[in-house]
Design an enzyme around this catalytic site. Structure first.
Site, mmCIF file in Angstrom:
data_model
loop_
_atom_site.group_PDB
_atom_site.id
_atom_site.type_symbol
_atom_site.label_atom_id
_atom_site.label_comp_id
_atom_site.label_asym_id
_atom_site.label_seq_id
_atom_site.Cartn_x
_atom_site.Cartn_y
_atom_site.Cartn_z
ATOM 1 N N SER A 106 44.452 61.412 29.248
ATOM 2 C CA SER A 106 43.955 62.104 28.050
ATOM 3 C C SER A 106 44.513 61.443 26.778
ATOM 4 O O SER A 106 43.832 61.425 25.747
ATOM 5 C CB SER A 106 44.280 63.608 28.086
ATOM 6 O OG SER A 106 45.640 63.836 27.925
ATOM 7 N N ASN A 107 45.704 60.880 26.849
ATOM 8 C CA ASN A 107 46.220 60.130 25.689
ATOM 9 C C ASN A 107 45.417 58.845 25.482
ATOM 10 O O ASN A 107 45.156 58.449 24.345
ATOM 11 C CB ASN A 107 47.709 59.826 25.862
ATOM 12 C CG ASN A 107 48.581 61.001 25.472
ATOM 13 O OD1 ASN A 107 48.675 61.353 24.303
ATOM 14 N ND2 ASN A 107 49.194 61.643 26.461
ATOM 15 N N HIS A 121 56.414 60.549 25.262
ATOM 16 C CA HIS A 121 57.127 61.437 26.192
ATOM 17 C C HIS A 121 56.946 62.888 25.719
ATOM 18 O O HIS A 121 57.048 63.164 24.518
ATOM 19 C CB HIS A 121 58.609 61.066 26.233
ATOM 20 C CG HIS A 121 59.374 61.891 27.217
ATOM 21 N ND1 HIS A 121 59.316 61.653 28.571
ATOM 22 C CD2 HIS A 121 60.170 62.976 27.050
ATOM 23 C CE1 HIS A 121 60.046 62.562 29.200
ATOM 24 N NE2 HIS A 121 60.580 63.370 28.298
ATOM 25 N N LEU A 137 59.302 49.735 33.425
ATOM 26 C CA LEU A 137 59.080 48.308 33.201
ATOM 27 C C LEU A 137 60.414 47.580 33.121
ATOM 28 O O LEU A 137 61.425 48.164 32.716
ATOM 29 C CB LEU A 137 58.291 48.101 31.905
ATOM 30 C CG LEU A 137 56.885 48.703 31.890
ATOM 31 C CD1 LEU A 137 56.226 48.501 30.542
ATOM 32 C CD2 LEU A 137 56.029 48.122 33.005
ATOM 33 N N ASN A 158 56.073 54.158 24.132
ATOM 34 C CA ASN A 158 55.847 55.163 25.177
ATOM 35 C C ASN A 158 55.731 56.531 24.518
ATOM 36 O O ASN A 158 56.371 56.791 23.499
ATOM 37 C CB ASN A 158 57.055 55.167 26.127
ATOM 38 C CG ASN A 158 56.934 56.228 27.205
ATOM 39 O OD1 ASN A 158 55.890 56.370 27.850
ATOM 40 N ND2 ASN A 158 57.996 57.001 27.407
ATOM 41 N N GLU A 212 65.432 48.662 27.717
ATOM 42 C CA GLU A 212 65.783 48.550 29.142
ATOM 43 C C GLU A 212 66.059 49.908 29.780
ATOM 44 O O GLU A 212 66.032 50.048 30.997
ATOM 45 C CB GLU A 212 67.019 47.645 29.326
ATOM 46 C CG GLU A 212 66.772 46.167 29.115
ATOM 47 C CD GLU A 212 66.596 45.802 27.642
ATOM 48 O OE1 GLU A 212 66.974 46.635 26.767
ATOM 49 O OE2 GLU A 212 66.065 44.712 27.370
ATOM 50 N N GLU A 241 50.465 65.396 21.281
ATOM 51 C CA GLU A 241 50.594 64.013 21.770
ATOM 52 C C GLU A 241 49.399 63.176 21.345
ATOM 53 O O GLU A 241 49.542 62.023 20.942
ATOM 54 C CB GLU A 241 50.695 63.988 23.301
ATOM 55 C CG GLU A 241 52.000 64.517 23.847
ATOM 56 C CD GLU A 241 52.102 64.319 25.358
ATOM 57 O OE1 GLU A 241 51.741 63.235 25.851
ATOM 58 O OE2 GLU A 241 52.531 65.247 26.049
ATOM 59 N N ARG A 293 57.544 43.753 41.789
ATOM 60 C CA ARG A 293 56.776 42.703 41.086
ATOM 61 C C ARG A 293 55.851 43.275 40.015
ATOM 62 O O ARG A 293 55.174 42.525 39.313
ATOM 63 C CB ARG A 293 55.921 41.914 42.088
ATOM 64 C CG ARG A 293 56.721 41.043 43.048
ATOM 65 C CD ARG A 293 55.786 40.264 43.958
ATOM 66 N NE ARG A 293 55.068 41.144 44.876
ATOM 67 C CZ ARG A 293 53.746 41.190 45.005
ATOM 68 N NH1 ARG A 293 52.978 40.429 44.268
ATOM 69 N NH2 ARG A 293 53.177 42.019 45.863
ATOM 70 N N ASP A 334 63.463 56.108 28.410
ATOM 71 C CA ASP A 334 63.305 56.999 27.244
ATOM 72 C C ASP A 334 64.442 56.853 26.229
ATOM 73 O O ASP A 334 64.799 57.821 25.538
ATOM 74 C CB ASP A 334 63.199 58.477 27.690
ATOM 75 C CG ASP A 334 62.033 58.730 28.617
ATOM 76 O OD1 ASP A 334 61.023 58.016 28.515
ATOM 77 O OD2 ASP A 334 62.126 59.646 29.451
HETATM 78 C C1 GAR Z 1 51.666 63.128 29.013
HETATM 79 O O1 GAR Z 1 52.110 64.443 28.766
HETATM 80 C C2 GAR Z 1 52.782 62.147 28.733
HETATM 81 O O2 GAR Z 1 53.594 62.496 27.643
HETATM 82 C C3 GAR Z 1 53.552 62.238 30.021
HETATM 83 O O3 GAR Z 1 52.570 62.261 31.026
HETATM 84 C C4 GAR Z 1 51.410 62.921 30.503
HETATM 85 C C5 GAR Z 1 50.221 62.049 30.752
HETATM 86 O O4 GAR Z 1 49.042 62.710 30.372
HETATM 87 N N1 GAR Z 1 54.450 61.132 30.157
HETATM 88 C C6 GAR Z 1 55.661 61.247 30.694
HETATM 89 O O5 GAR Z 1 56.105 62.281 31.147
HETATM 90 C C7 GAR Z 1 56.468 59.967 30.686
HETATM 91 N N2 GAR Z 1 57.850 60.231 30.877
HETATM 92 P P1 GAR Z 1 47.680 61.929 30.214
HETATM 93 O O6 GAR Z 1 47.526 61.049 31.441
HETATM 94 O O7 GAR Z 1 46.642 63.011 30.169
HETATM 95 O O8 GAR Z 1 47.738 61.108 28.943
#
Ligand code: GAR
Length: 206
Positions: free
Chosen positions: A13-14, A106, A90, A104, A144, A176, A65, A147
């Site tokens: 969705s993001n 979060h 990564l 990223n 590295e 988000e 890999r 979060d």
């Molecule tokens: C989102 O809430 C994103 O912030 C989270 O996964 C979801 C993905 O939603 N990411 C994490 O938790 C990373 N640590 P989406 O696939 O609908 O964008």
């Protein structure tokens, strides 16, 4: 044109928020490719419907890999990598070559409820369990650690007494979708300056 690669593991969705922003010309970028570390991720379908090149690098198959394979696909082809619900960590040459060029999103206010094994609905369960009154989302540069990179922007969301992990997740997800577009917009316009852990908005790097 500023070029991005979007990495996903699930619903996407993001990713959809970024696709919509590009299509509606709110974002002056091109999404060069979408890479999923999981076959069957719904986000792949979203990309294909918008004629975006997709790659599936199953994390069970590529294991250690994975980062190197991603680098092979995108090296020299994109300006920014956006982790949009991408759940693999990564490492290696990819992080070196794309230093300060990977972001990223979060679903909490980092440094709360983040780090290893803290992703998706688990984040919201932990926030409710702790009893916080405010949660939200964070867009940060990837280093590295997990979060731990410099924070670009955060958006806060109220936590209500009758919230469930799902209701909180839905409310934060809406934020988000705005935050990820805003962060890519700032970076594509060269409006961020990184000073150790601090990211200043509104000043060009030039
Ligand atoms: C989102 O809430 C994103 O912030 C989270 O996964 C979801 C993905 O939603 N990411 C994490 O938790 C990373 N640590 P989406 O696939 O609908 O964008």
């Amino acid at each position: 044109m500023f070029k991005i690669a979007v990495l996903i593991s699930g619903s996407g969705s993001n990713l959809q928020a970024l696709i919509d922003a590009v299509n509606y010309k709110k974002l002056n970028c091109s999404i060069e490719c979408v890479i999923s570390d999981r076959s069957g991720a719904f986000g792949i379908k979203r990309a294909q419907e918008n004629n975006i090149k997709t790659y599936v690098l199953d994390k069970e198959e590529y294991k250690e890999r994975l980062s190197d394979e991603i680098l092979k696909i995108i090296d020299g082809k994109v300006d920014l990598i956006v982790l949009a619900g991408f759940l693999s960590i990564l490492k290696g040459e990819l992080l070196k070559k794309f230093k300060n060029k990977i972001i990223n999103i979060h679903p909490s206010l980092i440094p709360s409820f983040c780090g290893s094994k803290m992703y998706g609905i688990k984040v919201h369960e932990a926030a409710l369990e702790y009893g916080v009154k405010i949660s939200g989302c964070t867009v940060h540069f990837v280093d590295e650690g997990t979060d731990t990179g410099p924070i670009i922007l955060q958006r806060a969301v109220c936590v209500y007494e009758n919230d469930t992990p799902k209701s909180l997740q839905e409310r934060i997800l809406k934020e988000e979708h705005r935050a990820i577009v805003d962060a890519v917009d700032l970076i594509s316009k060269g409006l961020l300056r990184i000073d150790n852990r601090k990211v200043w908005v509104g000043e060009s790097n030039d």
